[in-house]
Design an enzyme around this catalytic site. Structure first.
Site, short mmCIF file in Angstrom:
data_model
loop_
_atom_site.label_atom_id
_atom_site.label_comp_id
_atom_site.label_asym_id
_atom_site.label_seq_id
_atom_site.Cartn_x
_atom_site.Cartn_y
_atom_site.Cartn_z
N LYS A 54 -52.24 102.10 -46.00
CA LYS A 54 -50.89 102.62 -45.72
C LYS A 54 -50.45 103.58 -46.81
CE LYS A 54 -49.56 98.64 -42.93
NZ LYS A 54 -49.02 97.28 -42.87
N GLN A 98 -45.43 93.43 -46.28
CA GLN A 98 -46.66 93.05 -45.59
C GLN A 98 -46.65 91.56 -45.24
OE1 GLN A 98 -48.98 95.27 -44.62
NE2 GLN A 98 -50.29 93.72 -43.71
N ASP A 121 -40.94 98.71 -39.76
CA ASP A 121 -41.73 97.82 -38.90
C ASP A 121 -40.98 97.51 -37.60
OD1 ASP A 121 -44.27 96.96 -39.74
OD2 ASP A 121 -43.41 95.71 -41.31
N1 GUN Z 1 -49.43 92.28 -41.07
C1 GUN Z 1 -50.24 92.56 -40.01
N2 GUN Z 1 -49.69 93.54 -39.25
C2 GUN Z 1 -48.52 93.87 -39.84
C3 GUN Z 1 -47.51 94.82 -39.52
O1 GUN Z 1 -47.57 95.56 -38.52
N3 GUN Z 1 -46.46 94.87 -40.38
C4 GUN Z 1 -46.37 94.07 -41.46
N4 GUN Z 1 -45.27 94.19 -42.24
N5 GUN Z 1 -47.29 93.18 -41.79
C5 GUN Z 1 -48.37 93.09 -40.97
#
Ligand code: GUN
Length: 296
Positions: A54, A98, A121
């Site tokens: 990311k 995350q 998100d």
């Molecule tokens: N962990 C796995 N997928 C995601 C996601 O799309 N967002 C976040 N914040 N954590 C994750």
């Protein structure tokens, strides 16, 4: 194989290009560089890989990336204090914590402490409610990516029968809301659905998001239907580790009109949409026009 392949990798590259163009314009015309803060608590190896990826993608499109790595024993209060700082930092337009978080933390409380307008998100309860009532919101990245691919392939989705398999808060439920917003007739199916094969056979659009390797066989797919496979499952086959989706690709591709592969389908779209959401959040924060085609 009869089906058209929906190339998520190529589509994601196109979306990232559009984001980069918009970021360049924000810099040139307004002196704004959008910023995304990613918070990782603990050392979960998969999460570390996602967070690194990311950060790299954020910098590649010209945005600022702020990584905050906290150790697994960090208290919930300290995490909430960091989120509070990021909420009031004007250089930060998007905040992503995350998941999963360590067991001693209340995930819902943490997510709901993010300022909704920075919740790239789309998991904050305010954004969930805004999406459910058809108002402007931040939309979860994976379903947004699926919607973009469906719109690109079909143009209008109006009147189509869509079946979403899986009822998670991250994919299934927001996906259903987005399809409803585009005037599909939507069914959410799940592990207790009666006669799942018959339900899926009615669908013009199938979105599979259950996390069970190859659980949807080709003979559940209506001839000519569009199949979006959200699953990313690691299995052993022929002595090798391979990635497969929730759909049995080989048999489904014989009947579908179009299908996303795994890997190279939905997966790459998720980060592209995270970047899209961050640039959207930056535009909203400054009352500027949002990029076209990058929002729901
Ligand atoms: N962990 C796995 N997928 C995601 C996601 O799309 N967002 C976040 N914040 N954590 C994750």
């Amino acid at each position: 194989m009869a089906a058209t392949l929906i190339d998520g990798k190529a589509f994601a590259a196109k979306v990232r290009g559009q984001v980069a163009e918009h970021v360049a314009r924000l810099k040139e015309e307004h002196g704004i560089t959008p910023g995304l803060a990613v918070v990782l608590v603990g050392e979960d190896p998969a999460s570390q890989v996602y967070v690194r990826s990311k950060g790299k993608s954020t910098v590649e499109v010209g945005m600022n990336s702020y990584e905050h790595k906290l150790d697994a024993e960090t208290s919930e209060a300290d995490l909430l204090a960091l989120i509070g700082k990021l909420n009031s930092d004007p250089a930060v337009n998007g905040i992503l914590v995350q998941l999963p978080l360590p067991k001693h933390m209340n995930e819902e409380l943490v997510i709901n402490s993010i300022a909704p307008e920075k919740d790239v998100d789309g998991f904050h309860i305010s954004n969930v409610g805004l999406l459910g009532t058809g108002q402007k919101s931040m939309v979860p990245c994976t379903p947004l990516g699926c919607l973009m691919m469906l719109r690109d392939h079909h143009g209008s989705l109006s009147g189509m029968d869509a079946v979403v398999i899986g009822r998670s808060n991250i994919v299934g439920k927001p996906m259903a809301q987005l399809l409803l917003g585009d005037s599909c007739t939507v069914t959410i199916a799940h592990s207790r659905t009666k006669d799942l094969p018959e339900v899926v056979r009615r669908a013009d659009i199938v979105v599979a998001a259950v996390g069970r390797p190859e659980m949807v066989p080709g003979d559940w797919i209506k001839e000519g239907a569009t199949v979006i496979d959200v699953g990313i499952n690691r299995i052993e086959r022929g002595g090798k580790n391979v990635l497969v989706g929730d759909v049995d690709f080989a048999s489904a591709a014989e009947r579908a009109g179009a299908i996303t592969p795994v890997p190279g389908g939905v997966g790459p779209m998720t980060i592209a949409c995270l970047l899209a959401n961050t640039v959207t959040a930056a535009c909203r924060a400054h009352n500027l026009a949002e990029p076209e085609g990058l929002t729901a």
